[in-house]
Motif scaffolding. Structure first.
Motif, short mmCIF file in Angstrom:
data_model
loop_
_atom_site.label_atom_id
_atom_site.label_comp_id
_atom_site.label_asym_id
_atom_site.label_seq_id
_atom_site.Cartn_x
_atom_site.Cartn_y
_atom_site.Cartn_z
N LYS A 131 1.92 0.38 0.08
CA LYS A 131 0.87 -0.40 -0.83
C LYS A 131 0.85 -0.60 -2.31
O LYS A 131 1.44 -0.17 -2.50
N LEU A 132 0.75 -2.11 -1.83
CA LEU A 132 0.63 -3.42 -2.94
C LEU A 132 0.31 -3.77 -3.04
O LEU A 132 -1.24 -4.25 -3.25
N PRO A 133 -0.22 -4.06 -4.95
CA PRO A 133 -1.36 -5.22 -5.31
C PRO A 133 -0.78 -6.58 -4.30
O PRO A 133 -0.15 -7.53 -3.99
N ALA A 134 -2.33 -6.87 -3.89
CA ALA A 134 -2.77 -8.19 -3.04
C ALA A 134 -1.80 -8.78 -3.70
O ALA A 134 -1.30 -10.06 -2.48
N ALA A 135 -1.45 -9.80 -4.59
CA ALA A 135 -1.18 -10.23 -5.09
C ALA A 135 1.16 -11.03 -4.77
O ALA A 135 1.52 -12.05 -4.78
N TYR A 136 0.85 -9.64 -3.82
CA TYR A 136 2.55 -9.23 -4.13
C TYR A 136 3.06 -9.44 -2.67
O TYR A 136 3.80 -9.21 -2.07
N LEU A 137 1.56 -9.20 -1.91
CA LEU A 137 1.54 -9.00 -0.03
C LEU A 137 2.31 -10.31 0.16
O LEU A 137 2.62 -9.76 1.34
N ALA A 138 2.22 -11.04 -0.09
CA ALA A 138 2.37 -12.84 0.83
C ALA A 138 4.54 -12.55 0.83
O ALA A 138 4.47 -12.83 1.73
N ASN A 139 4.62 -11.74 -0.67
CA ASN A 139 6.29 -11.37 0.20
C ASN A 139 6.86 -10.66 0.71
O ASN A 139 7.65 -10.42 1.54
N ILE A 140 6.02 -10.06 0.77
CA ILE A 140 6.23 -8.23 1.51
C ILE A 140 5.01 -7.34 2.99
O ILE A 140 4.31 -7.22 2.52
N PRO A 141 5.26 -8.82 3.84
CA PRO A 141 4.81 -9.19 5.21
C PRO A 141 4.47 -7.49 5.54
O PRO A 141 2.98 -6.90 5.52
N GLU A 142 5.36 -6.82 5.35
CA GLU A 142 5.02 -5.02 6.47
C GLU A 142 3.62 -4.32 4.72
O GLU A 142 3.48 -2.73 5.43
N ALA A 143 3.84 -5.07 4.34
CA ALA A 143 2.79 -3.73 2.53
C ALA A 143 1.28 -4.42 3.15
O ALA A 143 0.88 -4.90 3.27
N THR A 144 -0.12 -3.48 2.73
CA THR A 144 -1.01 -3.73 2.39
C THR A 144 -1.31 -3.81 0.87
O THR A 144 -0.77 -3.48 0.46
#
Lengths: 415, 415
Positions: B287-300
């Motif tokens: 689970k990641l801050p929204a701004a980083y989701l683009a690089n980490i596709p498997e995260a929410t």
């Protein structure tokens, strides 16, 4: 948000920055607080007069009004108390343990502040200053909730101390007074786990019981003392008389005063009449087993309920026993585990008493009145704990601290 | 009288005589208990099968059934645990302080048993033996209240241990099991101040919360752990990856496992993708801050509520910060004050973290998974305290003791 919530939150925020102040900064703040109290003597006396007038209207007893009264001399003594706290050693940062594990982990245990301490108390405004000084010295924020009888005095004193803190390196928010004297504010405070780390109630049995029954914040129980002195068969009469007279008469209103005197029959046969005469001359009302009333006309019969009563007054129960074992059984049954003493010349009996009596302080050939932080040489006292967790007996500065493990390594992971 | 009252009273009576047994007698009793468990292996397995059958009928998960299962090997390991407790040093009687006052009073502070310890726990029957061994080693009576899921196992085990105690110098009444598994028996036990000196709840958050909210007996709070690891700007990648992987993946179900990884932006810019890949390969849901989701596709996307959640599972929150200060603020806001770690090569940052993070255990370049009595070298663990009173962090035998002041004199009275 309520006053309790807001002030609890401010105190918790201040606790974080208090964690970083030095001993020197804390001591300087305490001295500034002392000076500020002296400088504000007139204002404090004016505020105190409002409390005294209100107390008179309410028909408060003269003893209570006397405790509530502040004058120049008493304010000077209270300020002096802060200066004494300033010169005490600071327990914060003390290293309690240090060891290295086979895997290279270095583990240190150090003393740290508890965080936020809530103090709930009754009339005496000196507690306001004393508690503030002890808590700040140990790096803790403090939320005070005093009784309505001293509200004007407490509000003025806290305002003066907060102004002093504003000139110091300590955050003024570390000292908070709850001015809402409705009972509901106590209930809210003792359930405010989110911000308050410990509650210390200082006052009568019903105050303490209310806190214990309703708090979700951990409590340090203080105070209740049904203290006994046991005079063994072979005790020296002069020593026994001096110690028990001191334990009962010197200051009967306090928790370490004796409530019940347990006497071996052999000693009683020889000395009971003389001993009772001594107490009667000091206006102590005596309660004795029915079988002994014939010889002691001024006494009345003692009951089981009497043995379970903390009088804090010129009243004394006497129990007569046939053996040390019977004395131990009586004491362990009725004791509130505060302070208990044996007077004997028999070393084996003394050793058994000190081992087998379950109390915070157990004495041999000494008055129970010595259970006190100052008498123990701690230089301070936040109360006398009668519980078995955290601190037991007179509590000095270390009782206001917690600990923390600091572990350093170089990449250790658990297998 | 109820079962809880009766057993509480028996335990309190036994505590008085336990106070007089020697270390040798306690250790012998522990070894006899170990032997008795081995000898009763078949009976215990038979009783355990009743619990397992009942659990299957109730649709208990296979993970829970596994924890509940006793077999020859596990019973041997449990018995071995008692033997290990027997060889540990006995803290009772240890002198903590000794000093003489100017008036001649000699004051000693020594370690004594607490008295009666109540332990409330859930499924695992090994806790029954472990808690009994630790409490008896420290001279305490123990009243156990296990969960209904393990009732047959616990009843058989306690009967076997009590029989062993009957052959020993210790009173068999010092070990009590409450067999009433209705919730009301917990409520009664935690209010039985008269006989119980401390309650230690071991279990999930709702069990612990129930005890804290309703107990009048003092409680030692254990367990809840929202543990963080902070990776500083300049941290070494290999060390950071190894420590955080260990803290999350090695055993996610325990209280000292990491729930949130706080990463300095500078480190994240370079290493976040690689680090997330590592966790994702271990089936950790990220689970990641929204701004980083683009690089980490498997995260929410991570939420505030996530940061306040103890998953005890293969789930990891990640927070990205711009400074050590921001990391400290995040951790002090969401931490349950259990175990927190910094990974850095910057000594000043490490020192600030160890000083300013308010937790039972603070680590530098070490996995939080080391918060454990055995890893600390205590040889035992009754739990990990997350409160600040009495004991903080992993609790070994000394956490099960109280203290007593023994004062000797020659007739001192208070002036």
């Amino acid at each position: 948000m309520s006053e309790v919530f807001n002030k609890g939150q401010l105190a918790a925020q201040a606790a974080r920055s208090l964690n970083n102040v030095t001993t020197k900064q804390k001591n300087e703040a305490l001295l500034m607080m002392a000076d500020a109290l002296i400088a504000a003597t007139d204002e404090i006396i004016t505020a105190n007069k409002l409390d005294l007038e209100y107390g008179k209207q309410q028909g408060t007893s003269s003893a209570m009004l006397d405790r509530l009264t502040l004058n120049e001399q008493r304010i000077a003594a209270i300020a002096e108390g802060l200066k004494e706290i300033a010169v005490l050693p600071d327990p914060i940062g003390e290293q309690l343990q240090q060891f290295t594990r086979p895997n290279g982990l270095n583990i240190r245990q150090i003393r740290v502040p508890i965080g936020v301490i809530g103090i709930i108390y009754e009339a005496r405004p000196n507690v306001t200053v004393d508690a503030a000084g002890l808590c700040l010295k140990t790096g803790n924020s403090v939320v005070l909730r005093g009784g309505s009888a001293a509200l004007h005095s407490n509000s003025k004193i806290v305002a003066v101390l907060q102004q002093a803190l504003q000139q110091s390196a300590l955050p003024a928010e570390a000292l908070q007074l709850i001015e809402d004297t409705d009972r509901a504010s106590v209930t809210e405070l003792i359930k405010l786990d989110r911000f308050i780390d410990v509650i210390i109630p200082r006052g009568g049995a019903s105050l303490i019981r209310n806190v214990i029954e309703n708090a979700t914040v951990p409590v340090i129980e203080t105070g209740a003392g049904i203290c006994h002195t046991y005079i063994d068969a072979d005790a020296n009469y002069d020593m026994a008389a001096a110690i028990t007279y001191n334990a009962k008469v010197q200051r009967p209103s306090v928790c370490n005063a004796m409530e019940t005197l347990v006497i071996h029959q052999q000693f009683a046969n020889e000395h009971l009449v003389a001993l009772c005469k001594l107490f009667a001359e000091a206006n102590v009302q005596l309660k004795l087993p029915a079988a002994y009333l014939a010889n002691i006309p001024e006494a009345t019969a003692v009951t089981e309920a009497d043995f379970a009563t903390e009088y804090n007054d010129y009243i004394l129960n006497i129990a007569i026993v046939e053996s040390l074992d019977e004395a131990l059984t009586h004491i362990n049954r009725f004791s509130t585990k505060h302070s208990e003493s044996i007077i004997t010349n028999d070393a084996a009996h003394a050793a058994r008493f000190l081992q087998e009596v379950d109390a915070a302080a157990v004495y041999h050939n000494v008055s129970t009145r010595f259970s006190d932080g100052f008498e123990f040489g701690f230089g301070a006292e936040i109360g006398i704990s009668t519980q078995k967790l955290h601190a037991r007996g007179p509590m000095g500065l270390p009782a206001l601290t917690s600990t923390k493990y600091q572990i350093t390594g170089n990449g250790q992971i658990r297998q």
